[in-house]
Design a protein around this motif. Structure first.
Motif, PDB file in Angstrom:
ATOM      1  N   GLU A  52      -9.576   6.503  -7.308  1.00  0.00           N
ATOM      2  CA  GLU A  52     -10.592   5.495  -7.021  1.00  0.00           C
ATOM      3  C   GLU A  52      -9.970   4.104  -7.045  1.00  0.00           C
ATOM      4  O   GLU A  52      -8.824   3.932  -7.453  1.00  0.00           O
ATOM      5  CB  GLU A  52     -11.750   5.610  -8.011  1.00  0.00           C
ATOM      6  CG  GLU A  52     -12.475   6.934  -7.886  1.00  0.00           C
ATOM      7  CD  GLU A  52     -13.755   6.999  -8.703  1.00  0.00           C
ATOM      8  OE1 GLU A  52     -13.919   6.158  -9.611  1.00  0.00           O
ATOM      9  OE2 GLU A  52     -14.577   7.887  -8.421  1.00  0.00           O
ATOM     10  N   LYS A  53     -10.738   3.117  -6.613  1.00  0.00           N
ATOM     11  CA  LYS A  53     -10.240   1.746  -6.553  1.00  0.00           C
ATOM     12  C   LYS A  53     -10.850   0.917  -7.673  1.00  0.00           C
ATOM     13  O   LYS A  53     -12.010   1.128  -8.054  1.00  0.00           O
ATOM     14  CB  LYS A  53     -10.548   1.130  -5.184  1.00  0.00           C
ATOM     15  CG  LYS A  53      -9.836   1.818  -4.023  1.00  0.00           C
ATOM     16  CD  LYS A  53     -10.168   1.126  -2.709  1.00  0.00           C
ATOM     17  CE  LYS A  53      -9.415   1.771  -1.540  1.00  0.00           C
ATOM     18  NZ  LYS A  53      -9.852   3.144  -1.299  1.00  0.00           N
ATOM     19  N   TYR A  54     -10.072  -0.034  -8.168  1.00  0.00           N
ATOM     20  CA  TYR A  54     -10.496  -0.867  -9.293  1.00  0.00           C
ATOM     21  C   TYR A  54     -10.329  -2.340  -8.944  1.00  0.00           C
ATOM     22  O   TYR A  54      -9.334  -2.742  -8.332  1.00  0.00           O
ATOM     23  CB  TYR A  54      -9.668  -0.531 -10.539  1.00  0.00           C
ATOM     24  CG  TYR A  54      -9.742   0.919 -10.938  1.00  0.00           C
ATOM     25  CD1 TYR A  54     -10.698   1.376 -11.842  1.00  0.00           C
ATOM     26  CD2 TYR A  54      -8.868   1.857 -10.381  1.00  0.00           C
ATOM     27  CE1 TYR A  54     -10.772   2.715 -12.200  1.00  0.00           C
ATOM     28  CE2 TYR A  54      -8.942   3.205 -10.733  1.00  0.00           C
ATOM     29  CZ  TYR A  54      -9.893   3.621 -11.635  1.00  0.00           C
ATOM     30  OH  TYR A  54      -9.965   4.945 -11.982  1.00  0.00           O
ATOM     31  N   SER A  55     -11.287  -3.139  -9.358  1.00  0.00           N
ATOM     32  CA  SER A  55     -11.229  -4.579  -9.110  1.00  0.00           C
ATOM     33  C   SER A  55     -10.195  -5.225 -10.029  1.00  0.00           C
ATOM     34  O   SER A  55      -9.706  -4.608 -10.991  1.00  0.00           O
ATOM     35  CB  SER A  55     -12.594  -5.213  -9.383  1.00  0.00           C
ATOM     36  OG  SER A  55     -12.906  -5.144 -10.771  1.00  0.00           O
ATOM     37  N   GLU A  92     -11.519  -5.188 -13.565  1.00  0.00           N
ATOM     38  CA  GLU A  92     -11.396  -3.867 -14.193  1.00  0.00           C
ATOM     39  C   GLU A  92      -9.945  -3.602 -14.582  1.00  0.00           C
ATOM     40  O   GLU A  92      -9.675  -3.030 -15.642  1.00  0.00           O
ATOM     41  CB  GLU A  92     -11.894  -2.780 -13.236  1.00  0.00           C
ATOM     42  CG  GLU A  92     -13.394  -2.786 -13.029  1.00  0.00           C
ATOM     43  CD  GLU A  92     -13.839  -1.825 -11.935  1.00  0.00           C
ATOM     44  OE1 GLU A  92     -14.853  -1.126 -12.138  1.00  0.00           O
ATOM     45  OE2 GLU A  92     -13.175  -1.773 -10.875  1.00  0.00           O
ATOM     46  N   GLY A  99      -5.258   0.865  -7.299  1.00  0.00           N
ATOM     47  CA  GLY A  99      -5.612   2.273  -7.314  1.00  0.00           C
ATOM     48  C   GLY A  99      -4.512   3.177  -6.788  1.00  0.00           C
ATOM     49  O   GLY A  99      -3.506   2.715  -6.256  1.00  0.00           O
ATOM     50  N   THR A 121       0.810  -1.214   0.000  1.00  0.00           N
ATOM     51  CA  THR A 121       0.000   0.000   0.000  1.00  0.00           C
ATOM     52  C   THR A 121       0.846   1.269   0.000  1.00  0.00           C
ATOM     53  O   THR A 121       0.399   2.330   0.441  1.00  0.00           O
ATOM     54  CB  THR A 121      -0.960   0.012   1.205  1.00  0.00           C
ATOM     55  OG1 THR A 121      -0.215  -0.183   2.408  1.00  0.00           O
ATOM     56  CG2 THR A 121      -2.000  -1.096   1.076  1.00  0.00           C
ATOM     57  N   HIS A 148       0.973   0.314  -5.915  1.00  0.00           N
ATOM     58  CA  HIS A 148       0.434   0.239  -7.275  1.00  0.00           C
ATOM     59  C   HIS A 148       1.541   0.516  -8.285  1.00  0.00           C
ATOM     60  O   HIS A 148       1.651  -0.159  -9.314  1.00  0.00           O
ATOM     61  CB  HIS A 148      -0.695   1.252  -7.446  1.00  0.00           C
ATOM     62  CG  HIS A 148      -1.435   1.133  -8.736  1.00  0.00           C
ATOM     63  ND1 HIS A 148      -1.133   1.903  -9.836  1.00  0.00           N
ATOM     64  CD2 HIS A 148      -2.449   0.318  -9.108  1.00  0.00           C
ATOM     65  CE1 HIS A 148      -1.951   1.583 -10.827  1.00  0.00           C
ATOM     66  NE2 HIS A 148      -2.747   0.625 -10.417  1.00  0.00           N
ATOM     67  N   TYR A 150      -4.595  -5.462  -1.766  1.00  0.00           N
ATOM     68  CA  TYR A 150      -4.480  -4.062  -2.172  1.00  0.00           C
ATOM     69  C   TYR A 150      -3.122  -3.773  -2.817  1.00  0.00           C
ATOM     70  O   TYR A 150      -2.073  -4.038  -2.234  1.00  0.00           O
ATOM     71  CB  TYR A 150      -4.650  -3.139  -0.967  1.00  0.00           C
ATOM     72  CG  TYR A 150      -6.066  -3.033  -0.463  1.00  0.00           C
ATOM     73  CD1 TYR A 150      -7.021  -2.301  -1.164  1.00  0.00           C
ATOM     74  CD2 TYR A 150      -6.451  -3.656   0.721  1.00  0.00           C
ATOM     75  CE1 TYR A 150      -8.331  -2.204  -0.706  1.00  0.00           C
ATOM     76  CE2 TYR A 150      -7.756  -3.555   1.193  1.00  0.00           C
ATOM     77  CZ  TYR A 150      -8.690  -2.834   0.474  1.00  0.00           C
ATOM     78  OH  TYR A 150      -9.970  -2.741   0.928  1.00  0.00           O
ATOM     79  N   ILE A 179      -1.954  -0.386  -3.829  1.00  0.00           N
ATOM     80  CA  ILE A 179      -2.413   0.992  -3.719  1.00  0.00           C
ATOM     81  C   ILE A 179      -1.222   1.931  -3.593  1.00  0.00           C
ATOM     82  O   ILE A 179      -0.210   1.598  -2.985  1.00  0.00           O
ATOM     83  CB  ILE A 179      -3.333   1.148  -2.484  1.00  0.00           C
ATOM     84  CG1 ILE A 179      -4.567   0.243  -2.603  1.00  0.00           C
ATOM     85  CG2 ILE A 179      -3.756   2.592  -2.282  1.00  0.00           C
ATOM     86  CD1 ILE A 179      -5.542   0.640  -3.681  1.00  0.00           C
ATOM     87  N   ILE A 182      -7.215  -5.449  -5.354  1.00  0.00           N
ATOM     88  CA  ILE A 182      -7.759  -4.110  -5.552  1.00  0.00           C
ATOM     89  C   ILE A 182      -6.616  -3.183  -5.950  1.00  0.00           C
ATOM     90  O   ILE A 182      -5.547  -3.185  -5.325  1.00  0.00           O
ATOM     91  CB  ILE A 182      -8.415  -3.567  -4.264  1.00  0.00           C
ATOM     92  CG1 ILE A 182      -9.571  -4.478  -3.812  1.00  0.00           C
ATOM     93  CG2 ILE A 182      -8.904  -2.138  -4.461  1.00  0.00           C
ATOM     94  CD1 ILE A 182     -10.754  -4.489  -4.745  1.00  0.00           C
ATOM     95  N   THR A 225      -9.426 -11.268  -5.602  1.00  0.00           N
ATOM     96  CA  THR A 225      -9.721 -10.302  -4.541  1.00  0.00           C
ATOM     97  C   THR A 225      -8.832  -9.051  -4.589  1.00  0.00           C
ATOM     98  O   THR A 225      -8.958  -8.171  -3.739  1.00  0.00           O
ATOM     99  CB  THR A 225      -9.529 -10.973  -3.168  1.00  0.00           C
ATOM    100  OG1 THR A 225      -8.220 -11.575  -3.127  1.00  0.00           O
ATOM    101  CG2 THR A 225     -10.574 -12.045  -2.942  1.00  0.00           C
TER     102      THR A 225
END
Length: 266
Positions: free
Chosen positions: A171-174, A177, A136, A64, A118, A112, A114, A134, A132
């Protein structure tokens, strides 16, 4: 090197580097970055290693980004301004190491990915995500940004419009996505993530090491100019961290309150 924040193992031609700070969703501090660099460089120097997997401990997070609790007011992370362009950690060196190691790096995203986490997966050669996972950005929400590989190279991967959306909106993306926009190569059930990453890594390790190395260098050549942009970006980020505006983002995050950047629009 005795590792504290990272778990590092080598087996069957594959090096696996795991961020081990689950209590903070595998956010990195200065020590974490140093240990990641050491691990990648060890894998670089080991001729028996053909591919590297980067992941995080647990099911909640891949990484993160920077640990906000370690970010000071005027000396970057861990109070050690001067490294990595003055932000207190050698993140620029880590990015360059992942890009330049002559072996493909597979991000196994288990939760995550993030902020700075990311960015790490974006820089990796390939990304396999758990269902699962995520994805962003959070930089502009916490008084930070990556105006180097984190934005410029991201635009190469997903396109200008989508990259701007990711950074401007935070924003967060699956996982699905992320795959649709080209951020992810493959999605698997969480229980199969490491097996899938290891399967790909071993397949790569079986190939001609010289061919793989030259292909990676070729793929990198088109975006090599981003290295210069990164130097300027990290320099500006070091200065930005010295401002009240950046501190507001950090403090709001740590105090779990709404951030107020309106006072800086003057």
């Amino acid at each position: 090197m005795e590792l504290q924040d990272v778990i590092y193992k080598k087996e069957d031609g594959v090096a696996t580097i795991t961020i081990n700070r689950p209590e903070v969703y595998n956010a990195f501090r200065s020590l974490t970055v140093k240990e990641l660099i050491w691990s990648f460089r060890d894998a670089w120097d080991d001729n028996q290693i053909g591919a590297v997997i980067l992941t995080g401990v647990g099911e909640k997070a891949f990484c993160t980004g920077g640990d906000q609790s370690k970010k000071g007011d005027d000396s970057g992370y861990d109070g050690s301004g001067g490294l990595g362009g003055g932000i207190g950690m050698e993140i620029e060196a880590l990015h360059h190491t992942i890009r330049n190691i002559p072996k493909p790096v597979i991000a196994a995203v288990n939760g995550y990915a993030i902020g700075g986490g990311h960015v790490l997966h974006v820089i990796c050669d390939l990304t396999i995500a758990a269902e699962t996972a995520i994805f962003g950005q959070t930089g502009p929400k916490v008084g930070s940004y990556d105006a180097g590989f984190g934005s410029a190279y991201l635009a190469r991967v997903v396109g200008e419009k989508k990259a701007r959306e990711i950074w401007y909106l935070c924003e967060k993306y699956s996982a699905e996505e992320a795959k649709e926009m080209g951020l992810v190569n493959k999605i698997v059930p969480a229980s199969e993530l490491m097996a899938a990453a290891e399967d790909w890594a071993r397949k790569i390790a079986e190939k001609s090491p010289t061919a793989i190395k030259m292909l990676k260098y070729s793929f990198n050549a088109d975006s090599a100019n981003i290295s210069g942009i990164t130097q300027m970006a990290m320099g500006s980020l070091a200065m930005f961290y010295n401002t009240e505006e950046s501190a507001e983002g950090r403090d709001a995050f740590l105090e779990k309150r709404p951030v107020d950047f309106k006072k800086f629009r003057g």
